[in-house]
Motif scaffolding. Structure first.
Motif, short mmCIF file in Angstrom:
data_model
loop_
_atom_site.label_atom_id
_atom_site.label_comp_id
_atom_site.label_asym_id
_atom_site.label_seq_id
_atom_site.Cartn_x
_atom_site.Cartn_y
_atom_site.Cartn_z
N PRO A 46 0.84 -1.20 0.00
CA PRO A 46 0.00 0.00 0.00
C PRO A 46 0.87 1.25 0.00
O PRO A 46 1.86 1.32 0.73
N ALA A 91 0.22 5.44 0.01
CA ALA A 91 -0.70 6.58 -0.01
C ALA A 91 -0.30 7.54 -1.11
O ALA A 91 0.87 7.90 -1.25
N MET A 111 -4.12 3.42 2.63
CA MET A 111 -4.95 3.39 3.83
C MET A 111 -6.11 4.38 3.72
O MET A 111 -5.95 5.50 3.23
N GLN A 114 -7.42 -1.39 2.43
CA GLN A 114 -6.80 -1.17 3.75
C GLN A 114 -7.53 -0.06 4.51
O GLN A 114 -7.73 1.04 3.97
N ASN A 125 -4.54 -1.27 9.14
CA ASN A 125 -3.25 -0.57 9.28
C ASN A 125 -2.98 -0.20 10.74
O ASN A 125 -3.71 0.60 11.33
N LYS A 145 -1.30 -4.95 9.04
CA LYS A 145 0.05 -4.43 8.78
C LYS A 145 0.56 -3.81 10.07
O LYS A 145 -0.11 -2.96 10.66
N HIS A 191 6.39 -4.47 8.60
CA HIS A 191 7.38 -3.48 8.16
C HIS A 191 8.48 -3.50 9.22
O HIS A 191 8.23 -3.09 10.36
N ARG A 202 10.75 -1.94 10.55
CA ARG A 202 11.32 -0.72 11.13
C ARG A 202 10.42 -0.32 12.30
O ARG A 202 9.26 -0.75 12.37
N SER A 249 8.18 -6.40 4.70
CA SER A 249 8.26 -5.08 4.06
C SER A 249 9.46 -4.33 4.62
O SER A 249 9.73 -4.38 5.82
N ASP A 256 12.92 -2.04 2.51
CA ASP A 256 14.11 -2.15 1.67
C ASP A 256 13.98 -3.18 0.55
O ASP A 256 14.97 -3.83 0.20
N VAL A 257 12.78 -3.29 -0.02
CA VAL A 257 12.63 -4.13 -1.22
C VAL A 257 12.72 -3.16 -2.40
O VAL A 257 11.70 -2.69 -2.92
N ARG A 263 8.55 1.57 -2.20
CA ARG A 263 9.26 2.62 -2.95
C ARG A 263 9.93 2.07 -4.20
O ARG A 263 10.07 2.78 -5.19
C1 LIG Z 1 4.75 7.42 -0.03
C2 LIG Z 1 4.44 6.21 0.84
C3 LIG Z 1 3.12 5.96 1.20
C4 LIG Z 1 2.81 4.86 2.01
N1 LIG Z 1 1.51 4.60 2.31
C5 LIG Z 1 1.17 3.50 3.04
C6 LIG Z 1 -0.19 3.18 3.32
O1 LIG Z 1 -1.13 3.89 2.93
N2 LIG Z 1 -0.43 2.06 4.05
C7 LIG Z 1 0.58 1.24 4.52
O2 LIG Z 1 0.31 0.22 5.17
N3 LIG Z 1 1.87 1.52 4.25
C8 LIG Z 1 2.19 2.61 3.53
N4 LIG Z 1 3.51 2.88 3.24
C9 LIG Z 1 4.56 1.95 3.70
C10 LIG Z 1 4.96 0.96 2.60
O3 LIG Z 1 3.87 0.13 2.27
C11 LIG Z 1 6.18 0.10 3.05
O4 LIG Z 1 5.80 -0.66 4.18
C12 LIG Z 1 7.41 0.94 3.38
O5 LIG Z 1 7.63 1.94 2.39
C13 LIG Z 1 8.67 0.08 3.53
O6 LIG Z 1 9.07 -0.48 2.33
P1 LIG Z 1 10.32 0.09 1.44
O7 LIG Z 1 11.46 0.35 2.42
O8 LIG Z 1 10.63 -1.07 0.49
O9 LIG Z 1 9.83 1.32 0.75
C14 LIG Z 1 3.85 3.99 2.48
C15 LIG Z 1 5.17 4.28 2.12
C16 LIG Z 1 5.48 5.37 1.33
C17 LIG Z 1 6.92 5.63 0.96
#
Ligand SMILES: Cc1cc2nc3c(=O)[nH]c(=O)nc-3n(C[C@H](O)[C@H](O)[C@H](O)COP(=O)(O)O)c2cc1C
Length: 333
Positions: free
Chosen positions: A23, A25, A48, A77, A104, A149, A181, A183, A213, A215-216, A238
């Motif tokens: 997901p 946003a 979300m 979500q 969420n 999540k 996630h 972190r 989730s 750093d993919v 990302r």
């Molecule tokens: C711009 C942006 C919007 C996000 N929006 C949501 C969201 O709406 N719901 C959610 O569960 N996670 C959201 N996330 C978290 C991502 O789903 C993911 O867990 C997080 O970016 C870690 O993965 P990455 O390090 O591979 O980017 C968002 C992340 C980013 C960067």
């Protein structure tokens, strides 16, 4: 450890690839999910949506909850902090046609934390479990699996007890899968994700579907996460912004082929289609503003990234968008 070629299930839904769209946003809307799906994405999640707003009428909310025949399976979500309102939001998500209800408890943005939603609830495990229980009841009635999540911790200095209490309680309450996630809430999106934590979660819950989730960022890292940690799937966030080809490239890697970057002509076709999807969703007036941020992402793949980025930033009308495509993305390259 798994090889990255397995399928997995969320309740009755079989998912053909262990790499899914996270997901996002402002990004993971119907227009982008459709593109990713066409490139081989097997499963996605909406951004979300506040539990009380799922059924609000108004173009922006209608767009947030839009789905279509070629958008399955997708989870809707929701975020909120009361079992009752989350149960109502979950019901509305099912009425909209989503296949899975995702909850969420991970969002780190200040607005959500101030309103005691998202990642704030990592500090209130009993409430999280109560919400999961209430929504699972709705899921049972309407035949939809429920997933959640979460983050590894609330504050970076906290222990992991809250995580384990939430995970154990949600599993017992009947959640079909958990996305972790790796972190803390406090870290937001910075610092390395703790993949070893994902390995420990899967070790603790071998019979539960765990999606990792954090750093993919490349197709290689998606498969590496699955291989190294044993999670059932990796969620790309990302790493997929402006790169719907990600899923095609993962499938290439699985088949032993080296992933090919898209040609300029392929990029143009996708951006053309993406714009048309945005017009369908938001209307021709709003689509150019929505697509500017995508143009900036897509420009990173172009051999002249700076010029193309600036051209996308200046887009104000549908004609402007198509002019950038004509100018920088020739039909034959
Ligand atoms: C711009 C942006 C919007 C996000 N929006 C949501 C969201 O709406 N719901 C959610 O569960 N996670 C959201 N996330 C978290 C991502 O789903 C993911 O867990 C997080 O970016 C870690 O993965 P990455 O390090 O591979 O980017 C968002 C992340 C980013 C960067």
């Amino acid at each position: 450890m798994q090889t990255g070629t397995q399928t997995f299930r969320i309740g009755p839904i079989e998912i053909s690839l262990p790499v899914v769209l996270a997901p996002l946003a402002g990004y993971s809307d119907l227009a982008y999910r459709r593109l990713c799906r066409r490139m081989g994405c097997p499963y996605s999640t909406t951004e979300m949506i506040l539990d009380r707003c799922v059924s609000i009428r108004g173009r922006q909310h209608i767009a947030l909850t839009a789905t279509a025949d070629d958008d399955h399976p997708t989870a809707g979500q929701i975020v909120g902090n009361e079992p009752e309102t989350m149960a109502v939001g979950a019901r509305r998500i099912c009425e909209k046609g989503f296949d899975v209800i995702d909850l969420n408890f991970a969002c780190p943005v200040n607005k959500a934390l101030r309103r005691r939603r998202g990642g704030y609830l990592m500090g209130e495990p009993a409430r999280v479990v109560e919400i999961v229980r209430a929504v699972v009841e709705v899921g049972k009635e309407l035949g939809r699996p429920v997933t959640l999540k979460v983050r590894q911790r609330n504050k970076t200095t906290d222990g992991e007890e809250n995580f384990w209490r939430i995970a154990q309680g949600a599993r017992e309450a009947g959640a079909a899968a958990v996305t972790v996630h790796a972190r803390s809430v406090e870290q937001k999106y910075s610092g390395p994700a703790d993949w070893d934590f994902l390995r420990r979660v899967k070790e603790q819950f071998p019979g539960w579907v765990v999606i990792g989730s954090g750093d993919v960022l490349t197709p290689e890292s998606a498969l590496a996460m699955v291989r190294q940690t044993g999670v059932d799937a990796a969620a790309v966030a990302r790493g997929a912004l402006g790169n719907p080809w990600f899923f095609h490239q993962v499938r290439d890697l699985q088949a032993g082929r080296s992933p090919q970057p898209p040609s300029l002509a392929e990029q143009r076709d996708v951006m053309y289609e993406h714009f048309a999807g945005a017009v369908e969703l938001y209307g021709p007036q709003k689509a150019p503003a929505i697509m500017r941020k995508w143009g900036i992402r897509y420009a990173r793949m172009h051999p002249q990234p700076k010029q193309v980025r600036m051209a996308f930033v200046a887009v104000k009308t549908p004609e402007d968008w198509h002019d950038v495509l004509k100018r920088y993305y020739p039909r034959c390259d």
